[in-house]
Design a protein around this motif. Structure first.
Motif, mmCIF file in Angstrom:
data_model
loop_
_atom_site.group_PDB
_atom_site.id
_atom_site.type_symbol
_atom_site.label_atom_id
_atom_site.label_comp_id
_atom_site.label_asym_id
_atom_site.label_seq_id
_atom_site.Cartn_x
_atom_site.Cartn_y
_atom_site.Cartn_z
ATOM 1 N N LYS A 474 0.830 -1.203 0.000
ATOM 2 C CA LYS A 474 0.000 0.000 0.000
ATOM 3 C C LYS A 474 0.871 1.262 0.000
ATOM 4 O O LYS A 474 0.590 2.229 -0.712
ATOM 5 N N THR A 485 -7.434 -0.319 -3.724
ATOM 6 C CA THR A 485 -7.461 -1.422 -2.774
ATOM 7 C C THR A 485 -6.657 -2.585 -3.331
ATOM 8 O O THR A 485 -6.775 -2.922 -4.518
ATOM 9 N N TRP A 487 -6.168 -6.446 -3.313
ATOM 10 C CA TRP A 487 -6.795 -7.711 -2.940
ATOM 11 C C TRP A 487 -5.759 -8.828 -3.068
ATOM 12 O O TRP A 487 -5.294 -9.140 -4.168
ATOM 13 N N VAL A 503 -7.772 -7.741 2.609
ATOM 14 C CA VAL A 503 -7.798 -6.388 2.046
ATOM 15 C C VAL A 503 -7.651 -5.232 3.056
ATOM 16 O O VAL A 503 -8.257 -4.175 2.811
#
Length: 515
Positions: A474, A485, A487, A503
């Motif tokens: 991230k 996002t 996953w 997530v």
């Protein structure tokens, strides 16, 4: 006669109308009152159909349908003032299907028996599809504003026939019968034998082959002996079929028997074949003959746009034989859980009819021992059109991924990408995310949890370690100006076949939840 019905209805409902107004509720509309009159004065209503305004047919038909007035339904089918009667949209409840269908068929029989057409004969199609013309009844019953345009793409749409200026055709008789009436239905064969509804319909159609056509846009086959299926398909206008799903466990010779019927579906847009097995005792010559039977029929499918091949076990070493028969560019190609060899992938990358793919799905095709170069060439070729790419469970490794990444990064229109189920390291995953971060239209990316997040002894995910790696990914995307996002997925659950996603909070499969 209709003024008489409205007059009777007005008198009988006057007290109720006054009570309604007194209670400050909207009084019943004229169409509602006419519907009540139809239910009370069925014989009078049937006799007056010739004078019934076009606008009243749909709401009164609905009233007769709701009240199970078979005599009125039969008469209204004979006098229907539209090219299409979308009966299927009203027949979702099983208990009304048989009697409603019988009333409609009796009405069609009355039309077909007439040597000359009545003055108001407009009906050309009985549409029995449940998901078609959903807005027609709501529009004409007044439940939706009439100003809303009803868009129906099928020929003979259920639209009102515009009024025309009267012309004196002195000396001319009634209209003569024209093209055969069409009965349109989506066919789904789930059992070895037909249910009562389809049995009655097929028997009725079989007795009237010359005067009507049975048309089908979507054909789904889940279970049906091939001999029974061939008899039924002889009754269908095969050129009308646009979508075919074969989700049976067929053996290759059965597919060969079905192939001549497939070749007559010249307007087919979508073809799905699933679980086609090769008999263990078949000789190479027999196997080749059946494959040739199938592939030769694809030559007739000039409008094929979507091809789905799932667990089709005769493709290995023969993909060129199948795709080489395509007559038009594909928009969707899905080859899933099929054993292939490197020559198949090479042909796939060179086939001219795969140059404009919007969707490519190779999930479950094991590419571990193959060179990634053909896949790279294919991605380069479709980079300006590809929107959905699925490479799940392909066994791809870090080194293979590094070869295809430059081509993947040029797929500027890519919207969804799934790479779950491949064994890659954290550095490879970071490199993958850097390349896909450049794709401005990508809104959903599904990636495997990196190898570093698994415990060495048991092969299970270490959730604490996975959370750290997820946070690191991230942070990397934020530095690249992305806030998507991420996953990350675990392996497939052996019980239900679903995945757990992180997530970073885990979204477990149902089996884990129940435990």
């Amino acid at each position: 006669m209709w003024p008489q019905i409205f007059q009777q209805v007005h008198v009988q409902d006057s007290f109720q109308s006054r009570f309604t107004r007194m209670s400050k509720r909207s009084p019943p509309r004229l169409l509602e009152l006419a519907g009540r009159g139809l239910l009370r004065e069925e014989a009078l209503a049937v006799a007056a159909l010739e004078e019934l305004p076009t606008e009243l047919f749909p709401p009164l038909f609905m009233a007769a349908f709701a009240g199970r007035r078979s005599r009125a339904l039969t008469a209204m089918v004979r006098a229907w003032p539209f090219p299409c009667l979308p009966l299927g949209a009203l027949m979702k409840k099983q208990e009304t299907r048989r009697e409603t269908l019988q009333a409609a068929l009796d009405g069609l029989d009355g039309l077909l028996a007439q040597k000359v057409r009545p003055r108001r004969w407009k009906l050309r199609m009985l549409d029995l599809r449940e998901d078609a013309h959903q807005d027609f009844w709501a529009l004409w019953s007044g439940a939706r504003p009439r100003a809303r345009v009803l868009s129906l793409s099928e020929p003979g749409a259920a639209q009102p026939v515009p009024k025309r200026r009267k012309v004196d055709h002195s000396g001319m008789g009634a209209k003569q019968p024209g093209a055969p009436l069409e009965v349109l239905i989506d066919l789904c064969f789930k059992e070895a034998a037909l249910d009562e509804f389809l049995t009655n319909l097929m028997e009725w159609v079989g007795q009237r082959k010359g005067s009507l056509h049975l048309c089908c846009r979507k054909l789904k086959i889940f279970a049906m002996p091939i001999q029974n299926l061939k008899k039924l398909l002889k009754m269908v206008q095969l050129h009308c079929i646009q979508e075919v799903d074969v989700s049976c466990t067929w053996k290759l010779p059965v597919l060969g028997c079905f192939a001549p019927h497939l070749g007559q579906m010249v307007n087919l847009h979508r073809l799905l074949l699933s679980h086609i097995r090769v008999p263990s005792r078949s000789s190479p010559a027999e196997e080749e003959r059946h494959v040739a039977q199938f592939s030769s029929q694809i030559l007739s499918l000039c409008h094929l746009q979507e091809l789905y091949l799932n667990s089709v076990f005769f493709l290995k070493g023969r993909l060129d034989q199948v795709l080489g028969c395509l007559r038009s560019p594909l928009e969707t190609l899905s080859i899933t859980h099929c054993p292939l060899q490197e020559s198949d992938l090479t042909h796939l990358s060179l086939c001219p009819n795969t140059s404009h793919l919007k969707r490519l799905d190779l999930s479950g095709v094991i590419l571990l021992s193959m060179s990634p170069e053909p896949l790279k060439v294919l991605l380069e070729k479709v980079s300006v059109t590809l929107q959905n790419l699925d490479l799940e469970e392909c066994g791809l490794t870090d080194s293979q991924l590094s070869v295809i990444l430059p081509a993947l990064g040029r797929c500027s229109r890519l919207k969804t990408f799934s790479f779950c189920g491949n064994s890659i390291s954290m550095p490879a995953l970071e490199n993958l995310l850097r390349h896909t971060a450049r794709l401005g239209r990508l809104h959903l990316g599904l990636y495997p949890a990196p190898l570093e997040s698994y415990q060495e002894l048991h092969g299970a995910l270490h959730l604490g370690r996975l959370a750290e790696l997820h946070a690191r990914l991230k942070a990397m995307l934020r530095e690249l100006g992305q806030s998507r996002t991420i996953w990350l997925s675990d392996h497939l659950c052996p019980q239900c076949g679903n995945r757990a996603f992180y997530v970073p909070e885990p979204i477990q499969c149902p089996c884990y939840t129940r435990a």
